[in-house]
Enzyme design. Structure first.
Site: not given
Length: 672
Positions: A35, A124-125, A192, A266, A361, A415, A441, A465, A477, A524
């Site tokens: 690039h 990069g990501p 740009n 690009h 937990r 998150e 999550f 959980h 969940h 939990r």
């Protein structure tokens, strides 16, 4: 844009910036991949930043009080590689530049942490770099409050592009940074107006300046090709009590007559003919990779400029007490305190004696109460689930603009941003981050968790959980595939402890890991303590071990993790009552078990008995232990989930999905 006028008005600056542009063009052309447009467009901004503002010493890339420079727009990697070569970083040779994107070269397609000095984080990501930078800035604030501005006093500079700002993670990071008033964070937006598909207007019409301002940032702007205007904006950005966005209006592929200001600049080489014409426009009569001596000397002087500031810092650091010097050095090295091992050992002994029946937990919170006392570098947090994740312990205080000594971060429902910020904190050094959310999550945090593993950053993810055992919140969940997903990720330790002792051992391993992130999958529902006989040795470090041996002839072998170890133990009791000798193996960490010598694995999983695995997740991955490692397919079974969960109390769910001691016992008998 009148290039001749710019060149005549700022000849010294022009030559230094042109060195970046031509190295980028030549390297991408040689690789036939890359690039070039972004480095060509941001060369002026980068030159002013490195020459007039960035505090660094190319001869000491790891100097603790250096400014951090993060290229969030990592596709433009030749920008940072050119800067590192020109300023004199030892390992960034011209040969490395010539081998851009080739096997064995440190000049990877996107900048990778650990491959080359001067690259602070893997980018990069898109969106990850600007989000990591929030963590860098938080770590700087935390350490400055603790050790003082004579020891910690630096900025975090970021070059981000339109793509970084479109990615959803950037919204989380921008909001967190604005709320925390991270005044040492300065983002240079490469405005740009081009993405791979073409004009930004094809896909987005966001007023980015208004967006940042709404999140509490100070917003400035400059002509990204005028060095004096760039310098003005950078000077104004310093000393802000809020994070700063500088809108740098640039032209991608700057100077290329055919490809400037188009997506053609690009992600592909310009071509030999276009490079020749562009160099002629630049007034650059040199061949590929050729930098005139006077320009290289000017850049090397910039790279050496920070030596004076570093010497002054070393002098100030030397005036600290010996104890404080040693503590700062220990923290920046990532070494755990000597007290940690003894503290964990004492807690394990106490747990074995008291045998609490608590959710893991809660077990984790019990461990953290001890850990946070002996590890002042820990900085915890949660994505708006503090009371559920049990990540906040007594005396931590809250990290905020009003109290930078606080050690707990309220990340909000962010998150992904939390995970990225924790990566940044760990990469900065001096702090040990951990953060929590529900295991389900991890989907939202996945991109940053993968980069933790890729970079070898020992961040700890407290994921509670962990199964259908969370009950009434239902299948949205309840994680079923997440353990498999995480176990499939290289260089990640996934711990699913069965009781408080295993939880303590998992925490010890997570906090002493030199280069592997850890995921603690925690329940939990309450679980009994099975490790009632105190052992100094960390059995979880072996990944798997015999928790209960068969009485009489061994005919069955039950394998389980986490909450399902209780089911395995209850099934063992049923089977033993019928004269079927049954061994129970706890597997709190598959990855560590895989690393054990074959002789130990054979001892834990011998040939002969039928095998049944029990886990309230999908089967994927379990076949390794069921009929690999001396097992047999026709003598193996799995008791667990085969689809998504449902909304109901946990005991009812386990019954309805057939994850019970009775079902395990029947499965064993059907295989005998």
């Amino acid at each position: 844009m009148d290039i001749a006028a710019l060149r005549d008005a700022h000849p010294d600056h022009w030559n230094k910036a042109t060195a970046i542009r031509t190295l980028a063009m030549d390297a991408v052309q040689a690789a036939n991949s890359g690039h070039p447009g972004m480095p060509m467009g941001m060369a002026d901004v980068a030159t002013v930043l490195f020459e007039r503002h960035l505090k660094f010493d190319a001869a000491a890339p790891d100097w603790a009080d250096r400014d951090r420079f993060i290229l969030s727009a990592g596709h433009g990697s030749m920008l940072i590689y050119a800067l590192l070569y020109l300023t004199g970083y030892e390992d960034m040779t011209l040969e490395q530049i010539k081998n851009f994107r080739q096997w064995g070269a440190i000049t990877a397609g996107h900048p990778e942490y650990g491959h080359v000095k001067g690259v602070e984080t893997t980018t990069g990501p898109l969106g990850q770099g600007i989000s990591n930078a929030v963590g860098f800035a938080m770590a700087e604030e935390k350490l400055r409050a603790e050790f003082g501005p004579k020891v910690v006093d630096h900025y975090t500079y970021v070059i981000a592009g339109d793509g970084c700002l479109m990615e959803g993670i950037s919204h989380e990071a921008i909001g967190l940074a604005g709320h925390q008033k991270l005044g040492r964070l300065i983002v240079l937006w490469d405005n740009n107006d081009i993405t791979i598909d073409g004009r930004v207007s094809l896909s987005d019409s966001t007023d980015q300046r208004a967006r940042f301002a709404a999140a509490g940032w100070k917003v400035l702007s400059c002509d990204g090709h005028n060095p004096e205007d760039i310098d003005r904006a950078l000077t104004a950005a310093k000393g802000s009590d809020r994070p700063v966005l500088i809108d740098c209006k640039t032209i991608i592929g700057f100077g290329s007559p055919k490809k400037a200001d188009t997506s053609g600049a690009h992600g592909s080489p310009l071509g030999d003919a276009e490079i020749a014409v562009t160099k002629d426009i630049y007034g650059w009569p040199y061949g590929p990779f050729e930098i005139p001596d006077e320009v290289l000397k000017a850049w090397r002087a910039i790279g050496a400029r920070g030596a004076t500031a570093r010497a002054e810092w070393e002098q100030a650091f030397g005036k600290l007490s010996g104890t404080k010097q040693a503590e700062f050095t220990r923290r920046m090295s990532g070494q755990p305190p000597k007290k940690l091992e003894a503290a964990i050992r004492a807690l394990k002994k106490q747990i074995s004696e008291n045998a609490p029946c608590v959710a893991t937990r809660k077990s984790s919170e019990m461990v953290l109460e001890v850990v946070n006392e002996v590890m002042p570098e820990t900085i915890g947090g949660s994505a708006d689930l503090t009371g559920s994740n049990n990540t906040k312990t007594n005396g931590l205080g809250v990290f905020s603009p009003e109290d930078r000594t606080g050690r707990y971060v309220y990340y909000g429902i962010r998150e992904h941003g939390m995970a990225a910020a924790m990566n940044g904190m760990a990469l900065h050094g001096g702090v040990k981050p951990y953060g929590g959310t529900f295991l389900c999550f991890t989907d939202y945090a996945r991109g940053s968790m993968r980069l933790s593993a890729l970079m070898g950053v020992p961040v700890t993810y407290v994921m509670t959980h962990d199964s259908i055992g969370l009950g009434e919140d239902g299948p949205t969940h309840q994680p079923v595939e997440h353990l498999a997903m995480l176990r499939a990720t290289p260089n990640t330790h996934v711990f699913r402890p069965c009781d408080t002792v295993e939880t303590a051992e998992a925490w010890e391993l997570a906090l002493t890991s030199p280069g592997t992130p850890s995921v603690l999958a925690l329940t939990r529902q309450n679980l009994p303590t099975y490790r009632v006989e105190h052992k100094v040795k960390n059995l979880t470090a072996q990944g798997a071990y015999v928790l209960a041996e068969a009485e009489g002839k061994r005919q069955a072998l039950l394998m389980a993790t986490g909450s399902e170890v209780e089911i395995a133990m209850d099934a063992r009791a049923l089977l033993q009552a019928e004269g079927i000798g049954t061994r129970v193996v706890s597997l709190p960490c598959w990855e560590l078990f895989e690393e054990q010598p074959e002789a130990y694995r054979r001892k834990v999983l011998p040939a002969g008995p039928v095998r049944v695995a029990i886990e309230a997740g999908i089967r994927f991955g379990w076949d390794r232990w069921l009929f690999g490692e001396r097992g047999r397919r026709e003598k193996s079974g799995f008791v667990g989930m085969h689809g998504f969960g449902a909304s109901a109390p946990a005991p009812e769910l386990y019954k309805q999905f057939g994850i019970t001691a009775e079902a395990v016992a029947e499965k064993v008998k059907s295989l005998l």
